[in-house]
Design a protein around this motif. Structure first.
Motif, PDB file in Angstrom:
ATOM      1  N   TRP A 483     -50.124  54.612   5.908  1.00  0.00           N
ATOM      2  CA  TRP A 483     -49.310  53.427   6.177  1.00  0.00           C
ATOM      3  C   TRP A 483     -47.842  53.809   6.394  1.00  0.00           C
ATOM      4  CZ3 TRP A 483     -45.182  52.405   3.071  1.00  0.00           C
ATOM      5  CH2 TRP A 483     -45.154  53.000   1.807  1.00  0.00           C
ATOM      6  N   PHE A 484     -47.382  54.829   5.657  1.00  0.00           N
ATOM      7  CA  PHE A 484     -45.996  55.238   5.839  1.00  0.00           C
ATOM      8  C   PHE A 484     -45.811  55.997   7.149  1.00  0.00           C
ATOM      9  CE2 PHE A 484     -42.504  58.271   5.385  1.00  0.00           C
ATOM     10  CZ  PHE A 484     -41.463  57.390   5.121  1.00  0.00           C
ATOM     11  N   ARG A 485     -46.783  56.806   7.516  1.00  0.00           N
ATOM     12  CA  ARG A 485     -46.661  57.527   8.791  1.00  0.00           C
ATOM     13  C   ARG A 485     -46.543  56.540   9.944  1.00  0.00           C
ATOM     14  NH1 ARG A 485     -50.908  60.757   6.570  1.00  0.00           N
ATOM     15  NH2 ARG A 485     -52.384  59.803   8.047  1.00  0.00           N
ATOM     16  N   TRP A 486     -47.394  55.501   9.920  1.00  0.00           N
ATOM     17  CA  TRP A 486     -47.313  54.491  10.980  1.00  0.00           C
ATOM     18  C   TRP A 486     -45.970  53.747  10.920  1.00  0.00           C
ATOM     19  CZ3 TRP A 486     -50.061  53.777  15.222  1.00  0.00           C
ATOM     20  CH2 TRP A 486     -51.335  54.355  15.302  1.00  0.00           C
ATOM     21  N   SER A 487     -45.505  53.443   9.734  1.00  0.00           N
ATOM     22  CA  SER A 487     -44.238  52.721   9.591  1.00  0.00           C
ATOM     23  C   SER A 487     -43.065  53.554  10.098  1.00  0.00           C
ATOM     24  CB  SER A 487     -44.014  52.346   8.126  1.00  0.00           C
ATOM     25  OG  SER A 487     -45.051  51.526   7.650  1.00  0.00           O
ATOM     26  N   ALA A 488     -43.066  54.861   9.752  1.00  0.00           N
ATOM     27  CA  ALA A 488     -41.960  55.720  10.168  1.00  0.00           C
ATOM     28  C   ALA A 488     -41.907  55.882  11.679  1.00  0.00           C
ATOM     29  CB  ALA A 488     -42.083  57.081   9.488  1.00  0.00           C
ATOM     30  N   VAL A 489     -43.073  56.056  12.304  1.00  0.00           N
ATOM     31  CA  VAL A 489     -43.104  56.247  13.760  1.00  0.00           C
ATOM     32  C   VAL A 489     -42.747  54.954  14.486  1.00  0.00           C
ATOM     33  CG1 VAL A 489     -44.583  56.825  15.719  1.00  0.00           C
ATOM     34  CG2 VAL A 489     -44.757  58.140  13.593  1.00  0.00           C
ATOM     35  N   SER A 490     -43.289  53.831  14.018  1.00  0.00           N
ATOM     36  CA  SER A 490     -43.027  52.559  14.698  1.00  0.00           C
ATOM     37  C   SER A 490     -41.609  52.059  14.469  1.00  0.00           C
ATOM     38  CB  SER A 490     -44.023  51.505  14.227  1.00  0.00           C
ATOM     39  OG  SER A 490     -43.907  51.283  12.831  1.00  0.00           O
ATOM     40  N   SER A 491     -40.952  52.499  13.403  1.00  0.00           N
ATOM     41  CA  SER A 491     -39.588  52.028  13.131  1.00  0.00           C
ATOM     42  C   SER A 491     -38.615  52.422  14.236  1.00  0.00           C
ATOM     43  CB  SER A 491     -39.099  52.584  11.793  1.00  0.00           C
ATOM     44  OG  SER A 491     -39.816  52.020  10.722  1.00  0.00           O
TER      45      SER A 491
END
Length: 648
Positions: A483-491
């Motif tokens: 969930w954090f990997r997706w959040s970091a990339v999408s941010s």
């Protein structure tokens, strides 16, 4: 004539019963209005000893006037459009209106007034004949007869020239010593080699320090990327500040997504504030994790002195140049209002730059307008340092304290924005506000260039540093969580979308009081939040295309030159625009080409500034600090050695 009458009649019918704001008109209706900007031939006029005047005029009708009503209602959309009831002219009045020339030649003061009256009569005659609208001169930039001979060199200009000569001499001598002395001799003469060009070149190309726990490689690429965003915004800003060739195209593209992204891209300055406070806190928190003792008072003063030495030399040299030689760098019909007016401001408020108070003291007078960031950054750097030292012993509590301060700053900004009717960044950068350099826009002084308006970015950087070290202490690896990997990339994408689309939340036209206050107080913290998530992912090794791009080792040199590019790009671009002899075209193609040209020249010009001023000052400070520490060590050891010999 029939087509013009029909066009005006249709516009009047369309406006009947509607609001006072007209958002769309046809091309035919638009070009019925007077042209906003015009420049006559400047050099030809002065070469023939003609009279050339530049100024702005306010139109008014003699009675009911359909065209003027159209102009008023279209101009009422002041967020996107120019004020079409005001015209801006640069005319050779001796050629256009020879019949209106004053008949006598009074004294100098009366002579200038007579030329201004001649200028006003000339424009008034033109607008009365073409549109039946009278013109009143409300701002005269200058009236000039014939070519002006330059004055002799002032004491200030001679002093700057002497300083440059001495500086080059230091560089030459230091370079010769660096090339001729042996390695053993160099060890005791580091201070004499501080101005060596080869030595500074090696410092410029030196790889950045690496850490096994924190990946900061993306910071260099991010600096260059943000600097390029600042440059393209200023390219379009300066062009808007001068005379435009096609205002119709400018106003139509104002609401395009890419145009809003460009106009609102000054939000990336928050990334500079975030990185500055993060790196400061990160360095001190590393010392805490190693168990080192940090004396509060000494650490504060040593850190601030290092910061001042890092920023001041290049900064002060550029300010000195602007206050001395800049006015001699060119000429043109817009040179006096754009360059000479700013040079006069620099000569009067240079001392505010030396004290890093230029964003607070005489805030409406803009000398090198981009340097507001340096003053605000120095002020927030001191605040961030105080907060970090105050929270030194609070590991978990620091995050809660910083979060509370961030929330409190947002609430305070909302209250100020609502009370004083302040507006967000995109609305602040409206055409007429840019033309007046925000002299009548309180949002620029309160929200944009003040430390208070930018404190959310600095607090976000501190919060990011404390959160990062809390994760390190807890041995939490964020890259393991999907969930954090997706959040970091999408941010990364979300932050860009926020910059481009956030102005749409207010709709078209004048924004409401509450909505404008909410966006003005939240646009920076929201942007900083998404940037912080992306940076946290990069530091914890979350793979992403943009992260790999920004982590390229080749960004190191460009990142070190970005400070010089920040100082130089605006004077270079402004000189280019002010020297033009015709109104400037502003569209996507010309903006992109000028962007790359200004960026390239700015980084090239930043190279000698770094090699001769910035890096030598840092190297000299390090060499003298090392000598001082060595002398202190020797003075401490000498009594100890004497006592040992006596005991024996």
């Amino acid at each position: 004539m029939w087509a013009r009458a029909v066009s005006l009649a249709l516009a009047t019918v369309a406006l009947a019963g509607a609001s006072d704001v007209l958002y769309e008109i046809s091309d035919e209706q638009y070009y019925e209005m007077p042209t906003l900007f015009h420049l006559d031939e400047y050099e030809r006029c002065l070469a023939t000893r003609g009279v050339y005047c530049t100024g702005s005029f306010e139109l008014s009708p003699q009675g009911p006037h359909q065209l003027f009503q159209l102009m008023q209602r279209y101009s009422a959309n002041w967020v996107d459009n120019f004020n079409h009831t005001r015209l801006h002219r640069g005319l050779c009045v001796s050629q256009r209106c020879r019949q209106l020339a004053p008949q006598q030649h009074p004294g100098q003061g009366e002579h200038n007034a007579a030329l201004a009256e001649w200028f006003e009569s000339c424009v008034n005659e033109s607008t009365m004949l073409s549109y039946n609208l009278s013109s009143r001169l409300y701002q005269l930039e200058y009236c000039r007869r014939g070519e002006v001979n330059p004055d002799g060199l002032s004491t200030n200009e001679r002093a700057f020239a002497g300083f440059v000569a001495i500086l080059l001499a230091f560089c030459a001598v230091s370079t010769v010593l660096d090339l001729t002395l042996s390695d053993h001799a160099k060890k005791g003469a580091a201070w004499a080699l501080s101005f060596s060009i080869p030595g500074c070149w090696r410092s410029l190309l030196a790889p950045p320090p690496c850490s096994s726990e924190t990946d900061l490689r993306a910071f260099d690429g991010l600096r260059v990327l943000c600097m390029m965003c600042v440059i393209i915004e200023h390219v379009c800003w300066i062009t808007t500040h001068t005379f435009l060739a096609d205002t119709r195209r400018y106003e139509q593209t104002r609401r395009a997504l890419d145009a809003m992204l460009m106009a609102n891209s000054t939000l990336v300055v928050q990334i500079f504030f975030m990185m500055s406070s993060f790196l400061l806190a990160h360095k001190l928190l590393q010392q805490r994790r190693r168990g080192e003792q940090v004396p509060v008072v000494r650490t504060f003063f040593d850190t601030m002195i290092n910061r001042i030495i890092r920023v001041s030399p290049s900064y002060f040299v550029v300010v000195w140049f602007a206050a001395s030689w800049w006015s001699r760098a060119g000429s043109g019909p817009m040179w006096t209002p754009l360059i000479e007016a700013e040079v006069n401001i620099c000569r009067s408020k240079w001392w505010t730059h030396l004290l890093y108070l230029n964003n607070i003291v005489y805030a409406n007078d803009k000398c090198l307008i981009q340097t507001w960031y340096l003053a605000a950054d120095m002020q927030l750097y001191g605040l961030s340092l105080l907060l970090t030292l105050a929270l030194w012993r609070c590991r978990r509590g620091a995050i809660y304290v910083l979060t509370a301060l961030l929330a409190g700053s947002i609430a305070l900004l909302f209250g100020l924005a609502y009370t004083w009717r302040l507006v967000p960044t995109f609305v602040m950068h409206r055409p007429e506000s840019v033309r007046t350099t925000y002299s009548t826009e309180p949002s620029f002084n309160v929200l944009y260039q003040s430390p208070l308006g930018n404190v959310p970015g600095a607090l976000a950087g501190l919060l990011l540093a404390h959160l990062h070290h809390q994760l390190l202490d807890s041995r939490i690896v964020l890259s393991k969580y999907k969930w954090f990997r997706w959040s970091a990339v999408s941010s990364v994408c979300v932050s860009a979308w926020w910059v481009a689309a956030s102005p749409l939340l207010l709709g078209r036209g004048a924004p409401g009081r509450g909505g404008a206050a909410a966006l003005a107080s939240l646009e920076r913290p929201i942007f900083a939040f998404f940037v912080g998530v992306a940076l946290l992912g990069a530091m914890h090794g979350v793979p992403s295309p943009i992260g790999s791009f920004l982590s390229w080792r080749g960004w190191g040199c460009g990142a070190r030159l970005s400070f010089g590019a920040l100082l130089l790009h605006l004077p270079l671009n402004k000189s280019l625009v002010a020297a033009r002899l015709a109104p400037t075209q502003l569209d996507r193609q010309s903006a992109i080409l000028e962007w790359f040209g200004v960026a390239s020249v700015s980084y090239l010009a930043a190279l000698p500034l770094a090699l001769c001023v910035e890096l030598p000052a840092q190297r000299l400070h390090r060499a003298l600090s090392a000598l001082r520490r060595r002398s202190h060590v020797q003075s401490d050891v000498a009594p100890h050695d004497t006592r040992q010999k006596t005991d024996l």
